[in-house]
Design a protein around this motif. Structure first.
Motif, PDB file in Angstrom:
ATOM      1  N   VAL B 119       0.832  -1.212   0.000  1.00 28.26           N
ATOM      2  CA  VAL B 119       0.000   0.000   0.000  1.00 28.26           C
ATOM      3  C   VAL B 119       0.864   1.259   0.000  1.00 28.26           C
ATOM      4  N   ALA B 120       1.967   1.205   0.746  1.00 29.98           N
ATOM      5  CA  ALA B 120       2.853   2.362   0.801  1.00 29.98           C
ATOM      6  C   ALA B 120       3.423   2.663  -0.579  1.00 29.98           C
ATOM      7  N   ALA B 121       3.736   1.605  -1.322  1.00 29.95           N
ATOM      8  CA  ALA B 121       4.254   1.794  -2.673  1.00 29.95           C
ATOM      9  C   ALA B 121       3.174   2.391  -3.572  1.00 29.95           C
ATOM     10  N   LEU B 122       1.953   1.849  -3.419  1.00 29.18           N
ATOM     11  CA  LEU B 122       0.824   2.315  -4.214  1.00 29.18           C
ATOM     12  C   LEU B 122       0.593   3.814  -4.023  1.00 29.18           C
ATOM     13  N   LEU B 123       0.760   4.270  -2.785  1.00 30.56           N
ATOM     14  CA  LEU B 123       0.490   5.675  -2.474  1.00 30.56           C
ATOM     15  C   LEU B 123       1.764   6.519  -2.461  1.00 30.56           C
ATOM     16  N   ARG B 124       2.872   5.899  -2.809  1.00 29.54           N
ATOM     17  CA  ARG B 124       4.183   6.573  -2.848  1.00 29.54           C
ATOM     18  C   ARG B 124       4.543   7.227  -1.522  1.00 29.54           C
ATOM     19  N   ILE B 125       4.413   6.460  -0.460  1.00 28.56           N
ATOM     20  CA  ILE B 125       4.877   6.957   0.833  1.00 28.56           C
ATOM     21  C   ILE B 125       5.866   5.970   1.428  1.00 28.56           C
ATOM     22  N   ASP B 126       6.454   5.099   0.584  1.00 27.78           N
ATOM     23  CA  ASP B 126       7.347   4.061   1.111  1.00 27.78           C
ATOM     24  C   ASP B 126       8.547   4.647   1.828  1.00 27.78           C
ATOM     25  N   SER B 127       8.990   5.837   1.399  1.00 27.71           N
ATOM     26  CA  SER B 127      10.194   6.393   2.019  1.00 27.71           C
ATOM     27  C   SER B 127       9.894   6.999   3.380  1.00 27.71           C
TER      28      SER B 127
END
Ligand SMILES: Nc1ncnc2c1ncn2[C@@H]1O[C@H](COP(=O)(O)OP(=O)(O)OP(=O)(O)O)[C@@H](O)[C@H]1O
Ligand SMILES: [Mg+2]
Lengths: 316, 338
Positions: B119-127
């Protein structure tokens, strides 16, 4: 934006900061001086303690602490000379002043009583206070305002006004001179403060946080533990300190409701002075010992306390 | 995912009727948007579906199961709140993992990790996973809030104005992303907003709500082109629809009973020195770059028309205004069909 002008509301000017700092330091010194005085007296000999003008430089001694922790009898020098040699440093210290140690004093028991009663009532009052405050904050409690006022009103009468009825009641209930008796009494007094303080803090925590947890599959109690408690930690810590300070220092009821068994430090300390009314180092030693836990707890929780002292003002 | 329906649901707070006899059918995989002004009862409607409020009347069914009297945890819904959606005492990762760690769910920690990363990747908040939730920008917080819902696969996602606190650019980006994610997951969504652009661009179905009542339900195109009432017509469209009393435009053929004529800015045909249409005068020109808004005074009524920026109108020009396919409303504001 630059924030260097003297009348800026964003940040104080360096000069204002210096002045403010100086005032704070001065105030701290004035407040701390009596405490330092007591600590110093604890390490003085009896004659140094009452010398005039007071001695700032003196040879430190543990006489005060030895006197505090032991019961001694005065003996003639020839009697002391005939005794077998002193087995310990404190025995030697007593004999040098013509005293013989007869046994341990009750101070350790009193101190343990203080710890049990102080922390016991604090934990109980904070626990009950947190749960009650949560209930008042989140659920529709019938007559909530009246109940809250009633809880507060228990603080309006000076507690000592009910001393005699409570004394009689405690005798009848066999709570006289018991630790649990004092714990219950102090908790009852503190819980009103705890409910009011904590309700303010819990009201500040948006309900949405718990509701999100409920929707996500947590029960009400789990949401309370996982979401409300961590966010109320500051308020709980501040409340606990207030409760602890009250029950730790309480003197009147402790004097009235306890004697040989459950007596706490406050009513005990004045008796240390001894028959001659001369043993100030022992009193100072007792006071120093008595102050230690609360100083320790305050330092431990000071971060929470600083923020909590704003009584539920937004802290984000 | 599942069908969700509300049947005649009513909720009162004291004297206020927040939701009034509300019926909605949300098909599996639909993106249903409730569009309404502030205080219309949008949040209350969502809270009723989630089980955070008890209805005073009506039934709520999720996936053929009557959930009207079930607690929130038993309803299998995910909720993105209007405010306060992140736990300030937890990290971004723990915030995203929170719904998965519910004791009722008991997922193994490695699966939680996998889902959160996805989900973090999907929403681009992985970092940002290691950050404290309070140390994020508004846009990142909003993504995490949406992510907290997306880690689950509930029967329906309920979202309460999740983009309202963002700036225009970010809102436009997230709008697209959310729509894409919804389509990818085939998720059923009930999305509440007072922003007509959000409703128009994302929804498969829009329910226009006012004072707790549904005024019209339909596809975005239907609602825009064939509004049921003057109220709905006025809620949609930017600039908002031009409203002119019928008697000012006697030349236009209208159904009987028509009291008011509505014309969208882009349907007005403005021509200089033209004898055709109603006569007006240009009072103001707004330059928007890609287009110009022409303000025209027509017998003390102001109209706004959309014109090509190349058309060099000037303030004070006398113009003729033509109406293409205008809408007609009766004295109660109900649209009349020719
Ligand atoms: N807990 C409550 N107690 C009393 N009245 C409430 C409560 N919640 C909502 N209301 C009232 O119900 C009506 C609908 O409120 P609701 O929050 O559903 O509006 P909304 O459409 O979400 O508005 P907004 O766009 O401002 O969020 C309002 O008049 C509001 O004052
Ligand atoms: Mg709302």
């Amino acid at each position: 934006m630059s924030a260097t002008t003297a009348h800026s509301i964003v940040e104080a000017s360096p000069r204002a900061k210096t002045v403010a700092g100086a005032i704070v330091i001065l105030y701290a010194l004035i407040t701390i001086l009596p405490l330092l005085w007591i600590c110093a007296t604890a390490f003085k000999s009896q004659s140094d303690a009452i010398s005039y003008p007071p001695k700032l430089l003196f040879t430190p001694t543990l006489e005060g602490f030895v006197d505090l922790f032991t019961v001694q009898t005065r003996q003639p020098p020839d009697f002391i000379a005939k005794l077998p040699p002193a087995k310990s440093w404190y025995e030697k210290l007593a004999r040098e002043r013509g005293m013989v140690i007869a046994g341990p004093s009750p101070v350790v028991g009193r101190f343990v009583n203080s710890l049990i009663v102080g922390f016991g009532s604090t934990i109980l009052a904070t626990l009950l206070g947190t749960l009650a405050a949560y209930g008042f904050s989140r659920f529709r409690v019938p007559l909530a305002d009246d109940l809250l006022f009633f809880i507060l009103s228990t603080r309006m009468m000076p507690p000592i006004a009910v001393a005699v009825p409570i004394y009689l009641m405690y005798r009848w209930l066999n709570l006289y001179d018991t630790q649990i008796g004092l714990i219950l009494l102090y908790s009852a007094v503190n819980v009103s403060l705890a409910v009011w303080l904590l309700k303010g803090f819990i009201d500040e925590i948006p309900r949405e946080y718990e509701e999100a947890a409920l929707v996500d599959g947590y029960t009400r109690l789990q949401a309370f533990r996982k979401v409300v408690l961590p966010q109320a930690a500051t308020g709980i810590a501040a409340t606990a300190i207030f409760c602890l300070i009250f029950s730790w220092n309480e003197y009147a009821f402790a004097l009235l409701l306890t004697s040989a068994n459950a007596q706490t430090m406050p009513p005990f300390i004045p008796f240390i002075i001894g028959e001659g009314g001369q043993n100030w180092p022992a009193v100072a030693a007792a006071t120093t010992l008595f102050l230690t836990p609360i100083v320790f707890v305050t330092i431990l929780l000071r971060k929470h306390l600083l923020r909590g002292i704003t009584f539920g003002a937004v802290r984000r | 995912m599942a069908d969700v329906s509300l049947a005649a649901v009513t909720k009162r707070f004291g004297d206020t009727v927040a939701v009034d006899d509300l019926s909605l059918d949300i098909a599996d995989g639909a993106f249903m948007t409730l569009l309404g002004p502030t205080g219309a009862g949008k949040t209350t409607a969502l809270r009723l579906v989630a089980g955070l409020e008890k209805p005073d009347g009506g039934r709520i069914v999720i996936g053929r199961r009557d959930v009207t009297s079930l607690p929130p945890a038993a309803r299998d819904v995910a909720f993105v709140f209007q405010q306060y959606s992140l736990y300030p005492h937890l990290s971004v990762f723990d915030n995203l993992a929170f719904p998965l760690r519910a004791p009722a769910r008991r997922l193994p920690e490695n699966e939680i990790k996998a889902r959160v990363s996805e989900v973090a990747a999907l929403l681009r908040i992985d970092s940002k996973l290691g950050n404290r939730a309070t140390k994020l920008s508004g846009g990142e917080m909003q993504r995490v809030a949406i992510g907290r819902a997306l880690v689950r696969r509930p029967a329906i996602y309920l979202m309460d104005e999740p983009l309202s606190s963002l700036d225009a650019k970010l809102r436009a980006d997230l709008r697209l992303e959310l729509k894409r994610i919804q389509a990818e997951l085939g998720a059923t969504l009930l999305y509440v907003t007072h922003d007509q652009v959000e409703a128009m661009t994302m929804a498969t179905t829009i329910g226009v709500i006012d004072a707790g009542r549904i005024v019209q339900i339909g596809s975005p195109r239907e609602i825009y082109e064939r509004p049921a009432s003057l109220y709905v017509a006025a809620r949609l469209g930017q600039p908002s629809i031009n409203i002119v009393p019928r008697h000012l435009l006697p030349d236009i053929p209208a159904p009987s009973g028509a009291e008011t004529i509505g014309a969208r800015a882009e349907t007005l045909r403005v021509q200089r020195n033209s004898g055709e249409g109603a006569r007006g005068r240009v009072t103001w020109i707004e330059h928007l770059g890609d287009q110009n808004h022409l303000h025209i005074e027509l017998d003390r009524h102001e109209l706004v028309a959309l014109v090509n920026p190349d058309a060099d109108f000037a303030v004070g020009d006398q113009v003729g205004v033509g109406f293409v396919n205008p809408l007609f409303f009766d004295r109660n504001g109900v649209r009349l069909v020719r």
